[in-house]
Design a protein around this motif. Structure first.
Motif, short mmCIF file in Angstrom:
data_model
loop_
_atom_site.label_atom_id
_atom_site.label_comp_id
_atom_site.label_asym_id
_atom_site.label_seq_id
_atom_site.Cartn_x
_atom_site.Cartn_y
_atom_site.Cartn_z
N ARG A 96 -5.31 18.54 -8.45
CA ARG A 96 -4.55 18.91 -9.65
C ARG A 96 -5.07 20.21 -10.25
O ARG A 96 -4.29 21.07 -10.68
CB ARG A 96 -4.63 17.78 -10.68
N LEU A 101 -1.07 19.38 -6.78
CA LEU A 101 -0.55 18.05 -7.07
C LEU A 101 0.71 18.20 -7.91
O LEU A 101 0.69 18.81 -8.97
CB LEU A 101 -1.61 17.23 -7.83
N ASP A 102 1.82 17.65 -7.42
CA ASP A 102 3.11 17.77 -8.09
C ASP A 102 3.50 16.41 -8.64
O ASP A 102 3.97 15.53 -7.91
CB ASP A 102 4.16 18.27 -7.10
N LEU A 103 3.32 16.21 -9.94
CA LEU A 103 3.63 14.95 -10.59
C LEU A 103 4.98 15.00 -11.30
O LEU A 103 5.20 14.25 -12.25
CB LEU A 103 2.51 14.57 -11.57
N VAL A 106 7.32 10.72 -8.35
CA VAL A 106 6.53 9.99 -7.36
C VAL A 106 7.49 9.28 -6.43
O VAL A 106 8.65 9.03 -6.78
CB VAL A 106 5.56 8.98 -8.02
N THR A 140 3.20 8.21 -3.54
CA THR A 140 2.73 9.58 -3.39
C THR A 140 3.33 10.47 -4.47
O THR A 140 4.28 10.08 -5.16
CB THR A 140 3.11 10.16 -2.01
N ASP A 141 2.78 11.66 -4.60
CA ASP A 141 3.38 12.65 -5.49
C ASP A 141 4.56 13.30 -4.78
O ASP A 141 4.92 12.91 -3.65
CB ASP A 141 2.34 13.67 -5.93
N LEU A 147 -1.32 8.67 -3.94
CA LEU A 147 -1.87 8.39 -5.27
C LEU A 147 -2.48 7.00 -5.35
O LEU A 147 -3.46 6.79 -6.07
CB LEU A 147 -0.77 8.53 -6.33
N ILE A 169 -1.71 3.85 -10.12
CA ILE A 169 -2.04 5.28 -10.16
C ILE A 169 -3.20 5.47 -11.12
O ILE A 169 -3.12 5.10 -12.29
CB ILE A 169 -0.84 6.12 -10.59
N ALA A 183 4.58 9.84 -13.77
CA ALA A 183 5.54 10.90 -13.47
C ALA A 183 6.85 10.51 -14.15
O ALA A 183 7.12 9.33 -14.38
CB ALA A 183 5.73 11.04 -11.97
#
Length: 273
Positions: A96, A101-103, A106, A140-141, A147, A169, A183
């Motif tokens: 992150r 990391l792309d939140l 998810v 996952t993200d 995650l 998470i 997310a």
């Protein structure tokens, strides 16, 4: 730890620098007897089993990693001490901080594996001719970074693990402010289509984007959900996770968590190279 590495079970200095502070210190031995095997060598033995799928008792002694039961016991003890979970959280925070990391959303899915020796969290799978198996449930993200991962019996419905996955998470640090645990959206396939669970997800402040049963394919959601399938392919690249050989569910769960941490490490390592 790259895929092309001929010996991916060898722990490099960068990865060991992150793991060593998390491992509980062993009490010093004052009496006679054999000295305990070095923690780093034992970790290499654990990774050797994870990568190759070899039986614990067949771990070659000439590699210098200690015997298979020594590695098994350390895996168990370190899992009980929360080492693998904390390692996963450390790497997620680094991802992150690095902007990897792309939140924004998810993605969840599950995968069935056979459990040839039985044990807790196994069940007769309706999609594998009633054979005994377990399910890996993964979240996952948006880019496929694992995650959290859960283990259930092969007869458990996917949708029952939707909320546990969201709640599993961990708080992800890496940037100023409060850690992220949610997310705004969760994507899932038709196996998670249930209005009751949609309502429960909305109560968490998350918008469920779940394909409806009976509708035609081609909704376009697959363009966003495929990342979790890619993560399963990476997770099951570890041969020990393709089939559940462990009777004890906590040992298999420990290997799952370790596998997720290694996938995060690869993503972080590649972003720096």
């Amino acid at each position: 730890m790259r895929k092309r590495d001929p010996q991916p079970w060898l722990v490099d200095d960068d990865l060991w620098a992150r793991i060593e502070p998390l491992i509980p210190k062993q009490p010093a031995r004052s009496g006679p007897g054999r000295r305990p095997v070095d923690d780093r060598k034992v970790l290499c033995g654990i990774l050797f089993v994870l990568f190759t799928g070899i039986r614990w008792e067949w771990l070659p002694s000439e590699l210098g990693f200690g015997c298979g039961m020594t590695c098994w016991r350390r895996l168990r003890d370190w899992n009980n001490a929360g080492v693998w979970q904390r390692l996963h959280e450390v790497l997620l925070a680094e991802l992150r901080a690095a902007g990897k990391l792309d939140l924004s959303r998810v993605v969840v899915d599950s995968s069935h594996v056979r459990a040839l020796k039985g044990g807790p969290k196994t069940g007769r799978s309706p999609v594998d001719r009633g054979r005994l198996g377990s399910k890996h449930h993964l979240i996952t993200d948006a880019g496929g970074v694992p995650l959290a991962v859960l283990l259930t019996g092969g007869n458990r419905n996917d949708v029952t693990q939707l909320l546990p996955l969201l709640q599993a998470i961990p708080p992800i640090r890496g940037k100023r402010g409060r850690p992220r645990r949610r997310a705004p959206k969760v994507y899932a396939d038709r196996g998670y289509d249930h209005d009751k669970y949609r309502a429960l997800v909305r109560e968490l402040g998350i918008t469920p984007v779940i394909a409806r049963r009976g509708t035609e394919h081609g909704s376009g959601l697959g363009k966003l959900r495929w990342v979790v399938e890619q993560s399963f392919a990476l997770l099951h690249w570890f041969r020990r996770l393709r089939i559940r050989w462990e009777i004890r569910d906590d040992i298999h769960q420990a290997l799952l968590k370790l596998g997720c941490a290694l996938i995060c490490w690869r993503r972080l390592h590649h972003s720096k190279s």
